[in-house]
Write a protein that holds these residues in place. Sequence first.
Motif, short mmCIF file in Angstrom:
data_model
loop_
_atom_site.label_atom_id
_atom_site.label_comp_id
_atom_site.label_asym_id
_atom_site.label_seq_id
_atom_site.Cartn_x
_atom_site.Cartn_y
_atom_site.Cartn_z
N ALA A 172 43.59 48.95 43.43
CA ALA A 172 43.33 47.71 44.17
C ALA A 172 42.86 46.61 43.22
CB ALA A 172 42.30 47.95 45.27
N VAL A 173 41.98 46.95 42.30
CA VAL A 173 41.47 45.97 41.34
C VAL A 173 42.61 45.44 40.48
CG1 VAL A 173 39.96 45.64 39.34
CG2 VAL A 173 39.14 46.96 41.31
N MET A 174 43.46 46.32 40.00
CA MET A 174 44.56 45.89 39.14
C MET A 174 45.56 45.00 39.91
SD MET A 174 43.74 46.80 36.22
CE MET A 174 42.48 47.84 35.53
N GLU A 175 45.76 45.28 41.18
CA GLU A 175 46.63 44.42 42.00
C GLU A 175 45.98 43.04 42.19
OE1 GLU A 175 47.45 46.51 45.64
OE2 GLU A 175 48.42 48.16 44.56
N LEU A 186 47.39 39.32 40.91
CA LEU A 186 47.49 38.13 41.76
C LEU A 186 46.75 36.95 41.13
CD1 LEU A 186 48.54 37.06 44.52
CD2 LEU A 186 46.26 37.55 45.40
N MET A 187 45.59 37.18 40.52
CA MET A 187 44.85 36.11 39.86
C MET A 187 45.65 35.51 38.71
SD MET A 187 41.98 35.59 41.43
CE MET A 187 42.97 35.87 42.88
N GLU A 188 46.32 36.36 37.96
CA GLU A 188 47.14 35.88 36.85
C GLU A 188 48.33 35.05 37.34
OE1 GLU A 188 46.67 38.90 33.17
OE2 GLU A 188 47.74 39.71 34.89
N ILE A 189 48.97 35.52 38.40
CA ILE A 189 50.16 34.83 38.92
C ILE A 189 49.78 33.53 39.61
CG2 ILE A 189 52.02 34.96 40.62
CD1 ILE A 189 52.09 38.02 39.99
N GLU A 190 48.86 33.59 40.54
CA GLU A 190 48.57 32.43 41.39
C GLU A 190 47.64 31.41 40.74
OE1 GLU A 190 50.04 31.52 44.15
OE2 GLU A 190 51.26 33.33 44.07
N GLU A 192 48.37 31.83 49.28
CA GLU A 192 48.92 33.14 48.92
C GLU A 192 47.80 34.18 48.84
OE1 GLU A 192 51.71 36.07 48.11
OE2 GLU A 192 51.95 34.05 48.93
N LEU A 193 46.67 33.81 48.28
CA LEU A 193 45.52 34.71 48.22
C LEU A 193 45.08 35.11 49.63
CD1 LEU A 193 43.20 36.17 46.76
CD2 LEU A 193 41.97 33.99 46.75
N ILE A 194 44.96 34.15 50.51
CA ILE A 194 44.53 34.41 51.89
C ILE A 194 45.55 35.28 52.62
CG2 ILE A 194 44.10 33.31 54.13
CD1 ILE A 194 42.85 30.97 52.43
N LEU A 223 44.97 32.71 35.62
CA LEU A 223 43.63 33.00 35.14
C LEU A 223 43.56 34.45 34.67
CD1 LEU A 223 40.66 31.96 34.99
CD2 LEU A 223 40.35 32.96 37.25
N SER A 224 43.07 34.63 33.48
CA SER A 224 42.86 35.98 32.98
C SER A 224 41.78 36.66 33.82
CB SER A 224 42.42 35.95 31.52
OG SER A 224 42.00 37.23 31.11
N PRO A 225 42.10 37.80 34.43
CA PRO A 225 41.10 38.46 35.27
C PRO A 225 39.88 38.93 34.49
CG PRO A 225 43.02 39.86 34.95
CD PRO A 225 43.36 38.53 34.36
#
Length: 129
Positions: free
Chosen positions: A36-39, A43-47, A89-91, A50-52
Amino acid sequence: MFGQWRDTIRSRFGDREKLEPQAAYEAFWSEFPQPAVMEFFELMEIEFQLSPGLLRPDDDVNKLLEPIRPVSFLKWLFYQAHTEDSASELIYQLGKREQQHGTQDAWEREKIRTIGGLMRAWSGQLPKR
């Protein structure tokens, strides 16, 4: 066109060391299921571009969602649309996950204030009481 947008988002997370995803998971997110964390990181990188590895559990979620204030009105229009698209997209993805985990009702009553709270909802856990 979106270089300033990306740089502004990144600047909100200070001069932190940018950790690799696995190192960030081990240092800050190991209480959550790793898939879940890696997914979420992806999403943070794509949207948000931002480097997680910059994210910390106590970060205010508004660091991701606050509008960027560029110099020109035309850039403001583009940046506003980009921020809203990323937030939408996050929501959307978060809502799908909450439905899968059966936690949607619990999170509707709880305001997500931090990245840690967002990760908790993302990974199917209930709000902390």
